[in-house]
Design a protein around this motif. Structure first.
Motif, PDB file in Angstrom:
ATOM      1  N   ALA A  34      23.264 -43.477  -6.208  1.00  0.00           N
ATOM      2  CA  ALA A  34      22.645 -42.301  -6.820  1.00  0.00           C
ATOM      3  C   ALA A  34      21.370 -42.725  -7.534  1.00  0.00           C
ATOM      4  N   ARG A  36      19.818 -41.145 -10.144  1.00  0.00           N
ATOM      5  CA  ARG A  36      19.657 -40.762 -11.559  1.00  0.00           C
ATOM      6  C   ARG A  36      20.874 -41.143 -12.382  1.00  0.00           C
ATOM      7  N   CYS A  37      21.360 -42.345 -12.170  1.00  0.00           N
ATOM      8  CA  CYS A  37      22.574 -42.841 -12.811  1.00  0.00           C
ATOM      9  C   CYS A  37      22.213 -44.031 -13.693  1.00  0.00           C
ATOM     10  N   THR A  40      21.842 -47.029 -11.612  1.00  0.00           N
ATOM     11  CA  THR A  40      20.823 -47.032 -10.562  1.00  0.00           C
ATOM     12  C   THR A  40      20.076 -48.367 -10.470  1.00  0.00           C
ATOM     13  N   ASN A  66      26.213 -36.992  -4.486  1.00  0.00           N
ATOM     14  CA  ASN A  66      25.849 -36.173  -5.653  1.00  0.00           C
ATOM     15  C   ASN A  66      27.085 -35.655  -6.386  1.00  0.00           C
ATOM     16  N   GLN A  71      24.032 -36.659 -10.080  1.00  0.00           N
ATOM     17  CA  GLN A  71      23.045 -37.724 -10.263  1.00  0.00           C
ATOM     18  C   GLN A  71      22.292 -38.118  -8.998  1.00  0.00           C
ATOM     19  N   GLU A  72      22.526 -37.395  -7.899  1.00  0.00           N
ATOM     20  CA  GLU A  72      21.741 -37.599  -6.674  1.00  0.00           C
ATOM     21  C   GLU A  72      21.358 -36.231  -6.110  1.00  0.00           C
ATOM     22  N   ASN A 127      29.435 -43.566  -9.267  1.00  0.00           N
ATOM     23  CA  ASN A 127      28.380 -44.099  -8.412  1.00  0.00           C
ATOM     24  C   ASN A 127      28.420 -45.631  -8.421  1.00  0.00           C
TER      25      ASN A 127
END
Length: 164
Positions: A34, A36-37, A40, A66, A71-72, A127
């Motif tokens: 993902a 936006r984790c 990441t 997601n 977060q994706e 994630n």
């Protein structure tokens, strides 16, 4: 060859293929990813691992998802651009899939049957959960999200499956 490798997937570019075609007879670390984790930044270590062992028959396969706190959220194009521009990702990636629940992708239905080091199988926790898949499709190891891609236990598991 395991039926895991025969399961259909779609590349991030929208091309139909199979997990086996993506791994091309290599040992693979399959990771739900993902953009936006908090985890990441593991993309950097995944790419480094991919580059380090590629010449010995290893690849990472990134699988965007997601399902964890949204977060994706991006499109395939946005995901590809982010991964390339931010982390220089060169390993193959699939299109976005669900990894848990009724709509879980068949690859993850099989992967989640594999236990982690504590003997726990079951749903993906978050994630960046990782599965080490041998060239024959056998799941050799499962690493939870908090295990870094370059952790000693990951490296030793990868090296154990690679030709000397």
């Amino acid at each position: 060859m395991s039926d895991l490798l025969q399961l259909p997937v779609t590349t991030l570019q929208g091309e139909p293929t199979t997990l086996g075609a993506l791994t091309a007879g290599r040992t693979a670390l399959v990771v739900n990813v993902a953009s936006r984790c908090g985890l990441t930044p593991q993309y950097g270590a995944l790419e480094a691992l991919h580059e380090e062992y590629a010449g010995r028959g290893f690849t990472v396969v990134g699988v965007p998802c997601n399902q964890f706190a949204g977060q994706e959220p991006g499109t395939a194009e946005e995901i590809a651009e982010f991964c390339s521009a931010t982390y220089g990702v060169t390993f193959p990636m699939t299109g976005k899939v669900d990894v848990n629940g009724a709509d879980a992708h068949p690859v993850f239905r099989q992967l989640t049957e594999a236990p982690d080091a504590a003997g726990e199988a079951g749903p993906v926790q978050w994630n960046f959960e990782k599965w080490l898949v041998a060239p024959d499709g056998a799941v050799a190891a499962r690493f939870r999200p908090n295990v870094a891609p370059d952790a000693p236990e990951v490296r030793s598991a990868v090296e154990a499956l690679l030709p000397r």
